[in-house]
Design a protein around this motif. Structure first.
Motif, short mmCIF file in Angstrom:
data_model
loop_
_atom_site.label_atom_id
_atom_site.label_comp_id
_atom_site.label_asym_id
_atom_site.label_seq_id
_atom_site.Cartn_x
_atom_site.Cartn_y
_atom_site.Cartn_z
N UNK A 1 0.92 -1.21 0.10
CA UNK A 1 -0.03 0.04 -0.11
C UNK A 1 0.91 1.09 0.09
N UNK A 2 0.74 2.04 -1.06
CA UNK A 2 1.59 3.19 -1.11
C UNK A 2 0.49 4.53 -0.48
N UNK A 3 1.17 5.15 0.15
CA UNK A 3 0.63 6.30 1.15
C UNK A 3 -0.49 5.84 2.08
N UNK A 4 0.34 4.74 2.86
CA UNK A 4 -0.69 3.68 3.70
C UNK A 4 -1.31 4.66 4.73
N UNK A 5 -0.72 5.98 4.97
CA UNK A 5 -1.36 6.60 6.19
C UNK A 5 -2.29 7.43 5.70
N UNK A 6 -2.69 7.59 4.55
CA UNK A 6 -3.65 8.49 3.88
C UNK A 6 -5.16 8.10 3.93
N UNK A 7 -6.09 8.89 3.89
CA UNK A 7 -7.45 8.53 4.17
C UNK A 7 -7.87 7.11 3.29
N UNK A 8 -7.77 6.82 2.09
CA UNK A 8 -8.03 5.65 1.62
C UNK A 8 -7.04 4.74 1.80
N UNK A 9 -5.66 5.21 1.77
CA UNK A 9 -4.52 4.20 2.02
C UNK A 9 -4.56 3.31 3.44
N UNK A 10 -4.96 4.13 4.39
CA UNK A 10 -5.10 3.36 5.65
C UNK A 10 -6.30 2.16 5.71
N UNK A 11 -7.34 2.56 4.92
CA UNK A 11 -8.40 1.67 4.82
C UNK A 11 -8.06 0.70 4.02
N UNK B 1 7.75 8.71 7.19
CA UNK B 1 8.24 9.09 8.60
C UNK B 1 7.50 8.08 9.69
N UNK B 2 8.35 8.07 10.71
CA UNK B 2 7.90 7.09 11.63
C UNK B 2 6.32 7.37 12.15
N UNK B 3 5.93 8.41 12.32
CA UNK B 3 4.72 8.49 12.90
C UNK B 3 3.41 8.02 12.24
N UNK B 4 3.73 8.27 10.71
CA UNK B 4 2.66 7.71 9.93
C UNK B 4 2.64 6.09 9.84
N UNK B 5 3.96 5.57 9.83
CA UNK B 5 4.16 4.27 9.75
C UNK B 5 3.58 3.66 10.88
N UNK B 6 3.75 4.25 12.12
CA UNK B 6 3.01 3.36 13.43
C UNK B 6 1.48 3.45 13.28
N UNK B 7 0.84 4.49 12.46
CA UNK B 7 -0.48 4.51 12.34
C UNK B 7 -1.00 3.43 11.28
N UNK B 8 0.05 2.95 10.41
CA UNK B 8 -0.41 1.96 9.42
C UNK B 8 -0.12 0.62 10.12
N UNK B 9 0.86 0.65 11.17
CA UNK B 9 1.20 -0.73 12.02
C UNK B 9 -0.19 -0.82 12.52
N UNK C 1 7.82 0.47 5.43
CA UNK C 1 8.95 0.86 4.82
C UNK C 1 8.80 2.36 4.57
N UNK C 2 9.69 3.37 4.91
CA UNK C 2 9.84 4.55 5.01
C UNK C 2 9.64 4.97 3.29
N UNK C 3 8.82 6.08 2.85
CA UNK C 3 8.77 6.36 1.69
C UNK C 3 9.96 7.40 1.21
N UNK C 4 10.83 7.43 2.27
CA UNK C 4 12.03 8.08 1.94
C UNK C 4 13.34 7.14 1.64
N UNK C 5 12.86 5.86 1.78
CA UNK C 5 14.11 4.82 1.72
C UNK C 5 14.68 5.01 0.35
N UNK C 6 15.77 4.94 0.01
CA UNK C 6 16.51 4.94 -1.27
C UNK C 6 16.16 3.87 -2.07
N UNK C 7 15.78 2.64 -1.44
CA UNK C 7 15.76 1.33 -2.23
C UNK C 7 14.61 0.84 -1.80
#
Length: 276
Positions: free
Chosen positions: A100-110, A128-136, A144-150
């Motif tokens: 899921x890309x943009x996993x902490x967004x409105x539809x991404x989270x659902x 970011x860590x905060x948004x990833x924890x919401x997804x968790x 996976x952080x969206x800023x990860x280079x790989x």
């Protein structure tokens, strides 16, 4: 829609309010049901910010007693988009890997939440860590952080993607696309990044990948039963406590403009529901 730029803006004059829950007051001539007094949800497309609305009967879905009107009004687009996309369009199966890309967004989270409920291994990508924890918290198995280079390498290290849910576009789409398994399915939900990626058709061919364009509201014009069947499933899940939409504000109809202002200023963290 207020600016006349939405793809399905009704002809003027019209009343705002796409998702509605309420009680049937009356039926038109020759209409078979649901009978007056029935609590229903309906995706009307417009007309919701009013004391009364008129809708096609076949768009209504009876509400289980355990689901309140506020939840029924709030879950339709956000959960409906992800459910029809994952179940009807992408045919997500238990045990498959969903990215899921943009996993902490409105539809991404659902999508994270429903993917987990449907038995998939969910990989959430957000910034970011905060948004990833919401997804968790919503059920993601891997973060996976969206800023990860790989990002491509991170997804491939998890075995690759069977289904990619993309409401972002841009570089995230390109990275996830390159990490697809053979016969993978990539759902094009939107392009929040503003970057609409171009797809190399030869890669689709070589890996037998399905590229699936998806617009939930469009089904109301040519196959409304897909949406109403999905809403019936989601309302049952809500009645069982398996999903619960996040509502940040509940306001009376007299303060509807304040609710619209909350959306325009992005000051709300969840759905804004207007009540009578």
């Amino acid at each position: 829609m207020m600016r006349g730029k939405y793809q399905d803006t009704p002809a003027l004059p019209f009343t705002l309010g796409m998702e509605v829950a309420g009680v049937v007051e009356a039926l038109g001539p020759g209409t078979g049901g649901p009978p007056p007094g029935t609590r229903v949800a309906v995706f009307g497309g417009s007309g919701g910010l009013a004391d009364l609305g008129t809708y096609p009967a076949d768009r209504t879905v009876p509400l289980p007693d355990a689901v309140d009107d506020i939840s029924a009004a709030a879950l339709q687009i956000a959960y409906g988009t992800s459910h029809v996309a994952l179940d009807h369009k992408a045919r997500l199966q238990p045990g498959e890997t969903l990215v899921v890309l943009g996993a902490a967004g409105g539809v991404g989270l659902t999508a994270v939440e429903l993917g987990h409920l449907m038995g998939a291994t969910v990989v959430a990508i957000a910034r970011g860590t905060e948004k990833l924890e919401v997804a968790r918290a919503a059920g993601a198995d891997h973060l996976i952080d969206a800023e990860d280079p790989d990002i491509r390498g991170r997804i491939k290290a998890l075995g690759g993607a069977d289904v990619v849910y993309d409401a972002v576009g841009g570089d995230l789409f390109r990275a996830a696309f390159r990490a697809m398994k053979p016969e993978g399915r990539i759902l094009v939900i939107g392009h929040a990044s503003g970057d609409v990626p171009q797809v190399p058709a030869n890669h689709l061919l070589v890996k037998n990948i399905d590229l699936l364009g998806f617009y939930w509201g469009g089904y109301m014009s040519f196959r409304p039963k897909v949406v109403t069947d999905s809403l019936a499933t989601l309302l049952q899940w809500a009645a069982e406590g398996r999903i619960k939409p996040h509502v940040s504000q509940v306001l009376p109809l007299e303060r509807a403009q304040e609710g619209l202002d909350l959306l325009k200023s992005r000051a709300s963290t969840g759905k804004v529901v207007i009540t009578l």
